[in-house]
Structures are given as structure tokens and as C-alpha cells.
Design a protein around this motif. Structure first.
Motif, PDB file in Angstrom:
ATOM      1  N   TYR A 132      66.921  59.654 -19.395  1.00  0.00           N
ATOM      2  CA  TYR A 132      66.972  58.114 -19.885  1.00  0.00           C
ATOM      3  C   TYR A 132      65.627  58.082 -20.070  1.00  0.00           C
ATOM      4  O   TYR A 132      65.467  57.894 -21.612  1.00  0.00           O
ATOM      5  CB  TYR A 132      67.262  57.202 -18.636  1.00  0.00           C
ATOM      6  CG  TYR A 132      66.561  56.232 -19.419  1.00  0.00           C
ATOM      7  CD1 TYR A 132      67.743  55.179 -19.916  1.00  0.00           C
ATOM      8  CD2 TYR A 132      65.283  55.119 -19.694  1.00  0.00           C
ATOM      9  CE1 TYR A 132      68.191  54.021 -19.729  1.00  0.00           C
ATOM     10  CE2 TYR A 132      65.238  54.221 -20.264  1.00  0.00           C
ATOM     11  CZ  TYR A 132      67.053  53.214 -20.453  1.00  0.00           C
ATOM     12  OH  TYR A 132      66.954  52.428 -21.080  1.00  0.00           O
ATOM     13  N   LYS A 133      64.318  59.578 -20.227  1.00  0.00           N
ATOM     14  CA  LYS A 133      63.021  59.934 -20.773  1.00  0.00           C
ATOM     15  C   LYS A 133      63.691  60.395 -22.899  1.00  0.00           C
ATOM     16  O   LYS A 133      63.374  60.261 -22.423  1.00  0.00           O
ATOM     17  CB  LYS A 133      62.296  60.379 -19.621  1.00  0.00           C
ATOM     18  CG  LYS A 133      61.372  59.437 -19.017  1.00  0.00           C
ATOM     19  CD  LYS A 133      60.343  59.856 -18.169  1.00  0.00           C
ATOM     20  CE  LYS A 133      59.365  59.909 -19.625  1.00  0.00           C
ATOM     21  NZ  LYS A 133      57.977  60.460 -19.104  1.00  0.00           N
ATOM     22  N   VAL A 134      64.437  61.382 -21.963  1.00  0.00           N
ATOM     23  CA  VAL A 134      65.206  62.272 -22.920  1.00  0.00           C
ATOM     24  C   VAL A 134      65.664  60.679 -24.648  1.00  0.00           C
ATOM     25  O   VAL A 134      65.933  61.117 -25.313  1.00  0.00           O
ATOM     26  CB  VAL A 134      66.313  62.690 -23.301  1.00  0.00           C
ATOM     27  CG1 VAL A 134      66.931  63.016 -24.402  1.00  0.00           C
ATOM     28  CG2 VAL A 134      65.238  63.753 -22.768  1.00  0.00           C
ATOM     29  N   LYS A 135      66.612  59.999 -24.252  1.00  0.00           N
ATOM     30  CA  LYS A 135      66.842  59.194 -24.337  1.00  0.00           C
ATOM     31  C   LYS A 135      66.476  57.855 -24.902  1.00  0.00           C
ATOM     32  O   LYS A 135      67.134  57.883 -26.293  1.00  0.00           O
ATOM     33  CB  LYS A 135      68.578  57.655 -23.448  1.00  0.00           C
ATOM     34  CG  LYS A 135      68.913  56.401 -24.295  1.00  0.00           C
ATOM     35  CD  LYS A 135      69.284  56.536 -23.032  1.00  0.00           C
ATOM     36  CE  LYS A 135      70.202  54.796 -23.575  1.00  0.00           C
ATOM     37  NZ  LYS A 135      69.469  53.955 -24.259  1.00  0.00           N
ATOM     38  N   GLU A 136      65.348  57.707 -24.159  1.00  0.00           N
ATOM     39  CA  GLU A 136      64.574  56.657 -25.953  1.00  0.00           C
ATOM     40  C   GLU A 136      63.606  57.486 -26.580  1.00  0.00           C
ATOM     41  O   GLU A 136      62.973  56.940 -27.992  1.00  0.00           O
ATOM     42  CB  GLU A 136      62.843  56.045 -24.475  1.00  0.00           C
ATOM     43  CG  GLU A 136      63.739  55.463 -22.973  1.00  0.00           C
ATOM     44  CD  GLU A 136      62.902  54.984 -22.237  1.00  0.00           C
ATOM     45  OE1 GLU A 136      62.523  53.493 -22.468  1.00  0.00           O
ATOM     46  OE2 GLU A 136      62.022  55.578 -21.424  1.00  0.00           O
ATOM     47  N   ARG A 137      63.210  58.838 -26.232  1.00  0.00           N
ATOM     48  CA  ARG A 137      61.851  59.279 -26.797  1.00  0.00           C
ATOM     49  C   ARG A 137      62.289  61.176 -26.801  1.00  0.00           C
ATOM     50  O   ARG A 137      62.149  61.298 -25.493  1.00  0.00           O
ATOM     51  CB  ARG A 137      61.177  59.903 -26.986  1.00  0.00           C
ATOM     52  CG  ARG A 137      60.089  60.133 -27.914  1.00  0.00           C
ATOM     53  CD  ARG A 137      58.377  59.248 -27.759  1.00  0.00           C
ATOM     54  NE  ARG A 137      57.243  59.922 -28.677  1.00  0.00           N
ATOM     55  CZ  ARG A 137      56.870  61.542 -28.598  1.00  0.00           C
ATOM     56  NH1 ARG A 137      57.367  61.575 -26.371  1.00  0.00           N
ATOM     57  NH2 ARG A 137      56.130  61.684 -29.043  1.00  0.00           N
ATOM     58  N   PHE A 138      63.300  62.352 -27.807  1.00  0.00           N
ATOM     59  CA  PHE A 138      62.538  63.688 -27.680  1.00  0.00           C
ATOM     60  C   PHE A 138      62.084  63.966 -26.497  1.00  0.00           C
ATOM     61  O   PHE A 138      60.524  63.773 -27.742  1.00  0.00           O
ATOM     62  CB  PHE A 138      63.618  64.446 -28.324  1.00  0.00           C
ATOM     63  CG  PHE A 138      63.671  65.188 -28.206  1.00  0.00           C
ATOM     64  CD1 PHE A 138      64.910  65.968 -27.120  1.00  0.00           C
ATOM     65  CD2 PHE A 138      62.714  66.725 -28.281  1.00  0.00           C
ATOM     66  CE1 PHE A 138      65.010  67.552 -27.129  1.00  0.00           C
ATOM     67  CE2 PHE A 138      63.678  67.874 -28.210  1.00  0.00           C
ATOM     68  CZ  PHE A 138      64.188  68.538 -27.570  1.00  0.00           C
ATOM     69  N   ASN A 139      61.425  64.853 -25.798  1.00  0.00           N
ATOM     70  CA  ASN A 139      61.170  65.368 -24.977  1.00  0.00           C
ATOM     71  C   ASN A 139      61.159  66.766 -24.426  1.00  0.00           C
ATOM     72  O   ASN A 139      61.768  66.842 -23.832  1.00  0.00           O
ATOM     73  CB  ASN A 139      59.857  64.605 -24.209  1.00  0.00           C
ATOM     74  CG  ASN A 139      58.457  65.217 -23.868  1.00  0.00           C
ATOM     75  OD1 ASN A 139      58.810  66.759 -22.421  1.00  0.00           O
ATOM     76  ND2 ASN A 139      57.681  65.209 -24.288  1.00  0.00           N
ATOM     77  N   TRP A 140      60.444  67.915 -24.657  1.00  0.00           N
ATOM     78  CA  TRP A 140      61.143  68.744 -24.840  1.00  0.00           C
ATOM     79  C   TRP A 140      61.295  68.954 -22.605  1.00  0.00           C
ATOM     80  O   TRP A 140      61.845  69.726 -22.451  1.00  0.00           O
ATOM     81  CB  TRP A 140      60.411  70.217 -24.696  1.00  0.00           C
ATOM     82  CG  TRP A 140      60.965  70.611 -25.823  1.00  0.00           C
ATOM     83  CD1 TRP A 140      60.417  70.234 -27.621  1.00  0.00           C
ATOM     84  CD2 TRP A 140      62.466  71.635 -26.488  1.00  0.00           C
ATOM     85  NE1 TRP A 140      61.378  71.000 -28.904  1.00  0.00           N
ATOM     86  CE2 TRP A 140      62.497  71.404 -27.835  1.00  0.00           C
ATOM     87  CE3 TRP A 140      63.074  71.416 -25.952  1.00  0.00           C
ATOM     88  CZ2 TRP A 140      63.142  72.349 -28.071  1.00  0.00           C
ATOM     89  CZ3 TRP A 140      64.387  72.304 -25.635  1.00  0.00           C
ATOM     90  CH2 TRP A 140      64.524  72.762 -27.371  1.00  0.00           C
ATOM     91  N   GLY A 141      60.117  68.852 -21.833  1.00  0.00           N
ATOM     92  CA  GLY A 141      59.342  68.774 -21.098  1.00  0.00           C
ATOM     93  C   GLY A 141      60.428  68.239 -20.476  1.00  0.00           C
ATOM     94  O   GLY A 141      61.256  68.091 -19.252  1.00  0.00           O
TER      95      GLY A 141
END
Length: 555
Positions: free
Chosen positions: A158-167
Motif C-alpha cells: 500500500y505504501k508503494v501504491k501511494e509512493r514508490f520506495n525501494w525499501g
């Protein structure tokens, strides 16, 4: 004084929440030392023990033969724990409990993200006190692992859905890969649909086709490769092996299809001929107790809101939970613990409703429901103690005094409001499970002949050769400190001066064939994994018991 008056109301009420939260955490850990009273944990421990002792983390071996039924990840975790803490019950349960508390942490983080801190605490208290969760954290299978991995994957996706982040994408993909290596690729459904459903209900279908999701799919595949490799090495490289009575069985095909989807569609080697579409609806009545009635209300309201197009802060929980409930319900393979993996979603859905009741102070339905359930649960334990273990009244009264003190504290801290009622319901669940863990389960273990026989032999005949002349439950071999040799009845009859464990059928056969043996010790054995009414009633218990016998052959 002025500063305290300006504090948010929840800050004032935080101590009783934290007090009950600590109790709820402790009750989920309290069963860590309870010995096995069902066969699945014994079997899984045997597989992990072999892995740890041989340092062969590729093959799953049971009694010297290849074993193909479940993926590797839980066995890897248990085997590593055995290497660190030794081979024992607690070591088997430690990694599973850690993954369960991982699910608690991510349930809190997900609920807090959308609904705030109080709702998040309510959600994890519901999760920690749901009846089958506490039971499953004593009788551990794969579900605690899945709960932690599933919730971790959903949160970070879900956090990737909001904003891409490699971690986030690496963690989400790793957790998803480990979940698949725990129970199969069907776990892509609740993880995937939790995110897909949020996109669909928020009318943002275009974003589903972003490049980051293709990257996520590649990473999940990458993190699942250890399972594919081990199955290839153990099975697909050796078509000559006889598995399920047939040569040429592909471990990879079993993993990708038969192990889960083949069961759901009833086309796999292992089949089931019965199933009830309403099984999980009535299972949740006790499995999600004491929150089940409120949950049903929440499910109804959530479906109604979805149909009406009412805007919700998130659709992750309903999308992740409802699709799997539907699949589980139409499948003919139905076991009560299947739905445990969805309890974090259901806890958040229920917590949102409870928080709305607290804020609106419209409490009649919740009050009637929860006081009724609490009264029924307390009355059940009273009756159970009277018929099951009347001699255990001192410990029972101690627990009852604890419940009274906890109740006094939460009502003194919160007044006669919904918060107090919610926390009181949590305390009742803790009381019920304390009774099960400290009184019921130890007595149940006392009537498991496999466990008792192993303990007796370890204490009185250490390091002596022991034969088992029937298919004894796996707990016997796991708890034995010396190796166990398995023989059929004909082979056992030829032994001389050897300790042999037999059951009543073998004893009858030995007497019939005039084989000499000396009974050293008999052990009461309750063969059913579920506690039937005759077993619960102390005066009738003997009628449902069989016996194991430790004998010396040739005497």
C-alpha cells in the motif's frame, strides 16, 4: 491541572488500554510450553527436527522418505530455531509467535494509517483476543506465519501504491514470497486483491498498470525461487521416486497447483467429498468470539456501503478479506483455522465500527451484544470447571479474582461507557483462554498416551532401544530422547527383551498369538483431537479413553 484538561481524551484513557494490551499479549504467549495435543504440530516438528539434525534444508524427509504436502518456509524457521534453542516444544513455537506479533504490529500500523491511534489499538486488542487466534498460538500450525507475512506485504504494497520506495517494494515482495513459500500461491489472492480492490473502488484502475507492479511481480517470483529450487532438486530431478503411489510426480506442479488450487477445485490427489458453503460463517461465531456478532454487523454494513458507493478511507481490508472468505466457503476443503489469516483484516473492520460507537455513544446494540456474550462465556467456564476439573477450583477461583480486579480497574478508569465495556470484553476473553491454557490443555495432554509414554521412557529407561509396534502419533517420536524403531506387529512379535510400545489392538493380537510379554506401564489415551462431551465430563471420561502399553517382549 490545566494541561491535563487540554489533553485529547484518548490520551487520558491510554493506561487501561495498555494494561489490557499487556494481558492480551501475555495470554498469547502463555501456551508456548504446552506440549502437543494434536498431530499436525508434532508432524511439522518432526520434519523440522530432521532438517536441523541433518542440516539438509533442501529436502523434506519424514521417516526416511520424501514428504510432499506443504512448502518449506515454516520448516526452515523451526529448524533454525531448533539449532539455536535445541529441539523442544518452545523452540518450535518461538518463530511462529514472532511472525504472529509481526501481524499485530502491521495490523496496528495499517489501522493507524487510516483510522487513528485509538482504532489501531482497538484493532490489535480484537485480534489478540479473538478465540481461535489464542488457541492457534498454543496449537501452532502455519497460520501465525501467514498472518505476519500477509499483513506486512499488504502494508508495504500500500505504501508503494501511494509512493514508490525501494525499501517498501523489497519488503513487500519478500514478505509475499515467504508467504507463498509457507502455504502456496493462493496467498497472492488476499495480498493482490487488497491492493487491486483499493484501486477499483477508488476508481483508479489506470494506475494498476504502472511499471512498479510489474517490478513487484518479478521480485515476488525472485523471492519464491528458493521453494521452486528445493522442489526441483527433491522431486522433479528424480521422476523415479514414488510419490502418492505414482512415479514422475512433479514437486513444482504440486506447489503451483495441486497443493492449494487443486484442493479448492477438488481435482488434486488429495480430495474431499463434503463441504458446506456456510461452514466459515458459523465457524466465525466461535472462532472470532467474543467479537463475532459485531463482525457480522460490520460485514453487512461494509457490503451495503460498497453497493451504495459510500466513500471509505480504504478498501484494503474488505477487498483482502471478502474474496478469500468467498473462496474458502465454496471450497470443499474447510478447516476452522483457515480463516485465521484474515483475522487482521476483520479486526480492523470491526475496530472501525467499535470506534464509531464510542464516538457517537450509540451503545445499545453493542452493549446488549457484548454483555450477553461475556455472560455466556463466563457461565460456560463455570460449568466447564464443575464438570471437567472440579478439583481445580483453587486455580479457577484465582483466575476469577483476576477477572474481577481487571473489571474493576477498567470501569474505574473509564466509567460505565463503551470503552470500559470493550476492555471488559477483552478481559473476559483473556480469562477464558487462561482457563484453557492453564487447566484444560494440561489435562488434555495428560490423556495423550504418546506424550506420556515418551516422558515415562525418557525418565525411567533413558537411551534404551524402543520399538513402536503401531502407527503411534508423531508426538511420541518427537518427545523421545532416544531413537524409535517402527515395526509391524509380526516383526515386533519376534523381538526379545526389547521395550515396545503397543496399543490395545496389538495387545489383543499378542495375546491371541500366545506371544509372551510383560506390561511395564499403561497410559490412558484420548485419540480425538476435538474434546467431545463425554471427555469433558470427568465421571464419563474413562468411557472414551483407549490405552497404550509399554511392554517388554519375550517375558
Amino acid at each position: 491541572m490545566a494541561d491535563s484538561l487540554t489533553m485529547p481524551r484518548f490520551s487520558i484513557q491510554k493506561k487501561p488500554y495498555l494494561f489490557v494490551l499487556v494481558l492480551a499479549i501475555l495470554i498469547n504467549v502463555a501456551g508456548i510450553g504446552v506440549k502437543y495435543f494434536t498431530d499436525d504440530p508434532s508432524l511439522y516438528s518432526m520434519l523440522a527436527r530432521t532438517m536441523a539434525q541433518t542440516s539438509n534444508f533442501t529436502d523434506l524427509i519424514y521417516h526416511g522418505g520424501d514428504w510432499l504436502d506443504k512448502p518449506h518456509f515454516p520448516f526452515w524457521m523451526a529448524a533454525l530455531s531448533f539449532k539455536v534453542f535445541g529441539i523442544n516444544t518452545i523452540a518450535y513455537k518461538i518463530p511462529a509467535l514472532l511472525f504472529f506479533f509481526m501481524s499485530v504490529a502491521y495490523t496496528y500500523k495499517l489501522a493507524q494509517k487510516f483510522y487513528g491511534t485509538e482504532t489501531a489499538i482497538i484493532a490489535i486488542l480484537i485480534l489478540l483476543t479473538a478465540q481461535h487466534v489464542v488457541m492457534s498460538n498454543t496449537d501452532i500450525r502455519a497460520e501465525p506465519y501467514i498472518m505476519g507475512l500477509l499483513m506486512g506485504a499488504v502494508y508495504h504494497f500500500y505504501k508503494v501504491k501511494e509512493r514508490f520506495n525501494w525499501g517498501d517494494i523489497l519488503l513487500a515482495s519478500l514478505f509475499t514470497g515467504c508467504a507463498v513459500m509457507t502455504k502456496g500461491i493462493y496467498l497472492l489472492i488476499p495480498i493482490g486483491f487488497a491492493i487491486i480492490g483499493d484501486y477499483i473502488f477508488k476508481k483508479d484502475i489506470k494506475s494498476l498498470f504502472a511499471w512498479k507492479w510489474l517490478l513487484a511481480a518479478v521480485l515476488v517470483l525472485l523471492f519464491t525461487l528458493p521453494e521452486i529450487y528445493t522442489l526441483y532438486v527433491q522431486f522433479d530431478l528424480h521422476p523415479e521416486k514414488i510419490i502418492f503411489g505414482h512415479p514422475g510426480v512433479s514437486g513444482i506442479h504440486w506447489f503451483l497447483w495441486d497443493s492449494q488450487f487443486g484442493r479448492f477445485s477438488n481435482t488434486a490427489v488429495i480430495k474431499n467429498t463434503h463441504g458446506d458453503v456456510f461452514f466459515f460463517l458459523h465457524t466465525l461465531l466461535w472462532a472470532f468470539a467474543p467479537w463475532s456478532i459485531v463482525l457480522y454487523c460490520c460485514i453487512f454494513k461494509s457490503i451495503k456501503n460498497l453497493i451504495k458507493g459510500v466513500v471509505m478511507p480504504e478498501y484494503v481490508t474488505v477487498s483482502g478479506a471478502f474474496i478469500m472468505l468467498l473462496i474458502f466457503s465454496i471450497s470443499k476443503f474447510q478447516l476452522p483455522f483457515y480463516t485465521n489469516i484474515l483475522f487482521p483484516f476483520l479486526a480492523i473492520i470491526t475496530a472501525r465500527f467499535v470506534k464509531q460507537i464510542i464516538d457517537s455513544n450509540q451503545s445499545r446494540f453493542f452493549s446488549i451484544t457484548q454483555y450477553t456474550i461475556a455472560a455466556l462465556l463466563i457461565a460456560t467456564i463455570f460449568v466447564l470447571n464443575f464438570v471437567f476439573e472440579p478439583e481445580g477450583w483453587l486455580l479457577f477461583l484465582s483466575m476469577l479474582v483476576g477477572l474481577v480486579l481487571c473489571t474493576w480497574y477498567v470501569y474505574k478508569s473509564n466509567g460505565a461507557g463503551i470503552r470500559a465495556l470493550f476492555l471488559f470484553t477483552c478481559c473476559v476473553s483473556i480469562f477464558v483462554n487462561a482457563y484453557l491454557i492453564f487447566i484444560v490443555y494440561p489435562i488434555l495432554v495428560k490423556y495423550k498416551g504418546d506424550v506420556q509414554a515418551a516422558q515415562y521412557i525418557n525418565q525411567n529407561y533413558p537411551n534404551q532401544k524402543v520399538i513402536a509396534a503401531f502407527e503411534v502419533k508423531n508426538a511420541f517420536e518427537f518427545y523421545m530422547q532416544a531413537p524409535v524403531t517402527f515395526m509391524d506387529e509380526a516383526q515386533a512379535e519376534k523381538q526379545q527383551n526389547v521395550l515396545t510400545l503397543i496399543n490395545e489392538d496389538v495387545k489383543i493380537a499378542l495375546l491371541r498369538d500366545h506371544i509372551s510379554f510383560k506390561v511395564i506401564k499403561s497410559f490412558d489415551h484420548y485419540s480425538n483431537e476435538n474434546m467431545t462431551l463425554p471427555f469433558l465430563i470427568e465421571d464419563e471420561r474413562a468411557s472414551v479413553l483407549t490405552h497404550y502399553y509399554l511392554v517388554l517382549m519375550g517375558k
